[in-house]
Design an enzyme around this catalytic site. Structure first.
Site, short mmCIF file in Angstrom:
data_model
loop_
_atom_site.label_atom_id
_atom_site.label_comp_id
_atom_site.label_asym_id
_atom_site.label_seq_id
_atom_site.Cartn_x
_atom_site.Cartn_y
_atom_site.Cartn_z
CG ASP A 78 -2.14 0.91 0.97
OD1 ASP A 78 -2.53 1.09 -0.19
OD2 ASP A 78 -2.69 1.44 1.95
N GLY A 160 -0.92 8.12 -11.48
CA GLY A 160 -1.15 8.77 -10.19
C GLY A 160 -0.52 10.16 -10.12
CG HIS A 187 7.22 4.95 -3.69
ND1 HIS A 187 7.53 5.74 -4.76
CD2 HIS A 187 6.01 4.40 -3.97
CE1 HIS A 187 6.55 5.69 -5.65
NE2 HIS A 187 5.62 4.88 -5.19
NE ARG A 188 4.96 0.12 -7.16
CZ ARG A 188 4.19 1.21 -7.02
NH1 ARG A 188 3.47 1.39 -5.95
NH2 ARG A 188 4.15 2.12 -7.97
#
Ligand code: IMP
Length: 214
Positions: A78, A160, A187-188
């Site tokens: 998430d 996004g 980040h991912r």
């Protein structure tokens, strides 16, 4: 887990129906003996409602629900965009910042309006990845990418908030970078690299060595 010859095969279920995310996860989790499947392979399992108040709660809920439903190890993520001047908003509400069915453009417009009065454009993407065992126990790791919110959207790649997010040390937005470059910084990408470091032994166990001859 089952055994083929001397190689253990373990199935890891990724809690996503997004083929792009799956591809990125497959690239990083290329561990020997690990068979990656996704929620696309289990259409009968309903989507998990992401109603947690934190990224951690949502990632753990998704991973545990799928692990218990299938008896497999399950991995879920998430992500949220956390803006300093907005005290971490939109955070866990990033997907529906401008309303329940808001599209990316509406979310981006709302973000620009919210920052209209401020020079503090600092922000970060934070991605939490949870791994659940078949019995429902779970752990999580995170990856962070610091950056700043641009004054207007730029670039066509990604999705996004990518057209508004300029990663630290760069001039271009995520949407202006090639996807491989974004994945290296993102980040991912960072959370997945940390997940691989933390859990690779558990996900790709070495076959047991035969006892040495006496
Ligand atoms: P999810 O948890 O990956 O579904 O992300 C929730 C929301 O955060 C998405 O709907 C996007 O608005 C935003 N988001 C997540 N990852 C990214 C990214 O890599 N770039 C831009 N926006 C993202």
């Amino acid at each position: 887990m089952h055994v083929v010859g001397t190689l253990f095969i373990m199935k890891l279920l990724i809690a996503t129906r997004n083929p792009h995310k799956l591809e990125e996860i497959r690239e990083i989790f290329d561990l020997p003996g690990l068979d990656i499947v996704s929620a696309l392979d289990y259409p009968e399992i309903p989507d998990v409602v992401e109603d947690g108040e934190t990224l951690e709660a949502n990632a753990v809920k998704k991973a545990v629900t799928l692990a218990l439903a299938t008896g497999l190890h399950a991995l879920a993520d998430d992500t949220g965009l956390e803006v300093d001047a907005l005290h971490g908003a939109p955070g866990v509400y990033s997907a529906r910042y401008a309303g329940e069915h808001a599209d990316y453009a509406a979310n981006n417009r709302k973000l620009l309006a919210a920052l209209n009065e401020t020079d503090n454009r600092n922000a970060q993407f934070r991605c939490v990845i949870a791994l659940a065992e078949p019995d429902g126990r779970a752990q999580y790791v995170e990856g962070v990418c610091r950056g700043a919110i641009a004054r207007a959207p730029r670039g066509e790649n990604g999705f996004g908030y990518d057209p508004l997010f300029v990663p630290e040390g760069h001039e271009r937005t995520f949407a202006e970078l090639a996807s491989a470059e974004k994945h290296r910084l993102s980040h991912r990408g960072r959370a997945l690299t940390e997940a691989r470091r933390a859990w690779s032994e558990r996900l790709a166990p070495e076959p047991e060595k035969p006892n040495p001859a006496p």
